[in-house]
Enzyme design. Structure first.
Site, PDB file in Angstrom:
ATOM      1  N   GLU A  94       0.712  -1.057   0.186  1.00 27.46           N
ATOM      2  CA  GLU A  94      -0.109  -0.012  -0.053  1.00 27.46           C
ATOM      3  C   GLU A  94       0.792   0.993   0.074  1.00 27.46           C
ATOM      4  O   GLU A  94       2.136   1.566   0.674  1.00 27.46           O
ATOM      5  CB  GLU A  94      -0.830  -0.321   1.142  1.00 27.46           C
ATOM      6  CG  GLU A  94      -1.681  -0.909   0.693  1.00 27.46           C
ATOM      7  CD  GLU A  94      -2.596  -1.575   2.161  1.00 27.46           C
ATOM      8  OE1 GLU A  94      -4.470  -1.903   2.384  1.00 27.46           O
ATOM      9  OE2 GLU A  94      -2.572  -0.854   3.352  1.00 27.46           O
ATOM     10  N   CYS A 118       7.275  -4.845  16.195  1.00 25.60           N
ATOM     11  CA  CYS A 118       7.162  -3.543  16.474  1.00 25.60           C
ATOM     12  C   CYS A 118       5.562  -3.825  17.372  1.00 25.60           C
ATOM     13  O   CYS A 118       4.675  -4.371  16.250  1.00 25.60           O
ATOM     14  CB  CYS A 118       7.029  -1.944  15.565  1.00 25.60           C
ATOM     15  SG  CYS A 118       8.740  -1.706  15.484  1.00 25.60           S
ATOM     16  N   CYS A 339      -0.047   5.881   9.884  1.00 25.86           N
ATOM     17  CA  CYS A 339       0.657   5.904  10.194  1.00 25.86           C
ATOM     18  C   CYS A 339       0.789   4.097  10.600  1.00 25.86           C
ATOM     19  O   CYS A 339      -0.253   4.133  12.158  1.00 25.86           O
ATOM     20  CB  CYS A 339       1.590   6.281  11.044  1.00 25.86           C
ATOM     21  SG  CYS A 339       2.655   7.291  10.996  1.00 25.86           S
TER      22      CYS A 339
HETATM   23  N1  SAH Z   1       9.652   0.854   9.283  1.00 27.86           N
HETATM   24  C1  SAH Z   1       9.670   2.575   9.461  1.00 27.86           C
HETATM   25  C2  SAH Z   1       9.213   2.455   8.702  1.00 27.86           C
HETATM   26  C3  SAH Z   1       7.072   2.156   8.266  1.00 27.86           C
HETATM   27  S1  SAH Z   1       6.303   2.913   9.378  1.00 27.86           S
HETATM   28  C4  SAH Z   1       9.764   2.343  10.645  1.00 27.86           C
HETATM   29  O1  SAH Z   1       9.555   2.074  11.701  1.00 27.86           O
HETATM   30  O2  SAH Z   1      10.271   3.773  11.057  1.00 27.86           O
HETATM   31  C5  SAH Z   1       6.022   4.372  10.147  1.00 27.86           C
HETATM   32  C6  SAH Z   1       6.233   5.131  11.214  1.00 27.86           C
HETATM   33  O3  SAH Z   1       4.081   4.712  11.877  1.00 27.86           O
HETATM   34  C7  SAH Z   1       6.653   4.773  12.138  1.00 27.86           C
HETATM   35  O4  SAH Z   1       7.412   5.778  12.490  1.00 27.86           O
HETATM   36  C8  SAH Z   1       6.313   4.410  13.652  1.00 27.86           C
HETATM   37  O5  SAH Z   1       6.542   3.678  14.565  1.00 27.86           O
HETATM   38  C9  SAH Z   1       4.888   3.955  13.016  1.00 27.86           C
HETATM   39  N2  SAH Z   1       4.541   3.329  13.622  1.00 27.86           N
HETATM   40  C10 SAH Z   1       3.587   2.458  13.360  1.00 27.86           C
HETATM   41  N3  SAH Z   1       2.084   1.904  14.036  1.00 27.86           N
HETATM   42  C11 SAH Z   1       2.005   2.866  14.171  1.00 27.86           C
HETATM   43  C12 SAH Z   1       0.544   3.166  14.622  1.00 27.86           C
HETATM   44  N4  SAH Z   1      -0.846   2.205  14.794  1.00 27.86           N
HETATM   45  N5  SAH Z   1       0.016   4.515  15.235  1.00 27.86           N
HETATM   46  C13 SAH Z   1       0.565   5.441  15.218  1.00 27.86           C
HETATM   47  N6  SAH Z   1       2.706   5.000  14.845  1.00 27.86           N
HETATM   48  C14 SAH Z   1       2.481   4.010  13.819  1.00 27.86           C
END
Ligand code: SAH
Length: 348
Positions: A94, A118, A339
């Site tokens: 996506e 994560c 995000c």
């Molecule tokens: N793998 C990379 C890029 C993808 S995530 C990274 O971790 O940076 C992009 C951002 O969204 C990251 O900062 C991640 O921690 C955040 N993120 C992931 N899940 C989220 C959620 N449910 N709510 C808000 N931010 C989130």
């Protein structure tokens, strides 16, 4: 026998030149083909009008153009657009177009699924299937650029590698895609408009710094206390906050560019003063600013966004130490485009 066709966009200009020479053609044809493939994003050899029929046939019998297909588009009531992008092998990723008054931002994916765990991220629930190739990353940008022009009448201004996957675990393809996006032979965008977001893999951050890349770096920090960070992001057990800080100091020495920390404040996880002070202290070690990002709940509802007074507390503590802090509202929540929500839900 059916011949295996190679994805022509895996080849450099020089490699296409060699192909032409080996097949008795003039090497300057390569430049023309390369321009059609990248700058003009053509999907078919037959549309290459300045290339002779015989040459097109030669190309078709050796190569494919593995162009992505935007399979489905969803539009949020805040203007955000989510693309479900089908790859040549049927897998789906996506990407998201985020419009503001001043910007059109493309948020793009670098892997199908993600291998990191994560525990607050929807993409982490998907198995990592494979890395995206440079052309598949590039095509996502082109698709969003076209949608920006079509739906908003405005050019693409920014690109963030914040979609599905961990860009630094697909290092070379991601850097190659940025090369294509910034090259005058590709989209000719300024690297200052590009941000790569990572969980923070020290070895790769140093390697990038050594290559003197010109784009921006964002690191998903979420806690400056090892115990909490390891709980939310298991990668922290492999390389802790000290190692991360050291690699970011190295990055700053080499590039002179500040890091953006992405940081979610969760209820009862990191919404106390101890965590806020630890973040302020960590920012004192690394030339940085902080984006406090809103948490977008995912299905299981295990974590919740902290209350507004906790966000205020964070802001006050950071500002009292002269650290630049922005509070970011999330976009596209109603269509699972925000995000951490990218999980191919709409397509099953
Ligand atoms: N793998 C990379 C890029 C993808 S995530 C990274 O971790 O940076 C992009 C951002 O969204 C990251 O900062 C991640 O921690 C955040 N993120 C992931 N899940 C989220 C959620 N449910 N709510 C808000 N931010 C989130």
């Amino acid at each position: 026998m059916h011949k295996e066709l190679r994805d022509i966009r895996q080849l450099s200009l020089e490699e296409i030149e060699t192909f032409f020479i080996e097949n008795g053609e003039r090497s300057f044809r390569a430049k023309q083909v390369y321009e059609w493939l990248w700058k003009k994003s053509l999907k078919n050899f037959d549309d290459m009008t300045n290339i002779s029929l015989a040459t097109r046939e030669l190309l078709k019998s050796n190569f494919s153009i593995n162009h992505i297909q935007v399979d489905d588009i969803q539009r949020s009531n805040d203007g955000t657009i989510k693309n479900a992008v089908k790859l040549h092998d049927g897998l789906i990723v996506e990407s998201v177009l985020i419009p503001t008054n001043t910007r059109i931002t493309a948020c793009i994916s670098s892997q199908v699924g993600c291998s990191l765990d994560c525990n607050f991220c929807a993409t982490a629930r998907l198995k990592r299937m494979r890395n995206l190739n440079p052309d598949e990353i590039y095509d996502q940008v082109v698709a969003i650029k076209e949608e920006g022009e079509l739906y908003f009448g405005r050019p693409l201004t920014n690109i963030v590698y914040m979609g599905m996957g961990e860009p630094l675990l697909n290092y070379q393809n991601v850097l190659d895609s940025i090369e294509k996006i910034t090259s005058p032979k590709g989209l000719g965008m300024s690297p200052k408009r590009i941000t790569l977001s990572t969980v923070g893999i020290p070895k790769m951050i140093k390697r990038m710094a050594d290559e003197e890349v010109k784009f921006n770096l964002a690191v998903s920090l979420h806690s400056a206390i090892d115990e909490t960070r390891s709980r939310m992001m298991p990668i922290n057990e492999k390389s802790n906050l000290d190692e991360l800080a050291e690699s970011l100091q190295y990055w700053y020495r080499k590039t002179g560019r500040k890091i953006t920390f992405e940081y979610v404040v969760w209820k009862d996880i990191n919404d106390d003063e101890r965590h806020a002070r630890a973040l302020a202290k960590y920012c004192g070690r690394v030339a940085s600013k902080v984006n406090l990002i809103e948490y977008n709940p995912i299905d299981d509802g295990e974590f919740q966004q902290a209350t507004p007074d906790k966000i205020d507390m964070y802001e006050q503590i950071l500002e009292s130490k002269n650290i630049v802090v922005n509070v970011r509202r999330s976009r596209g929540k109603d269509i699972d485009a925000a995000c951490g929500q990218l999980a191919n839900k709409s397509i099953g």
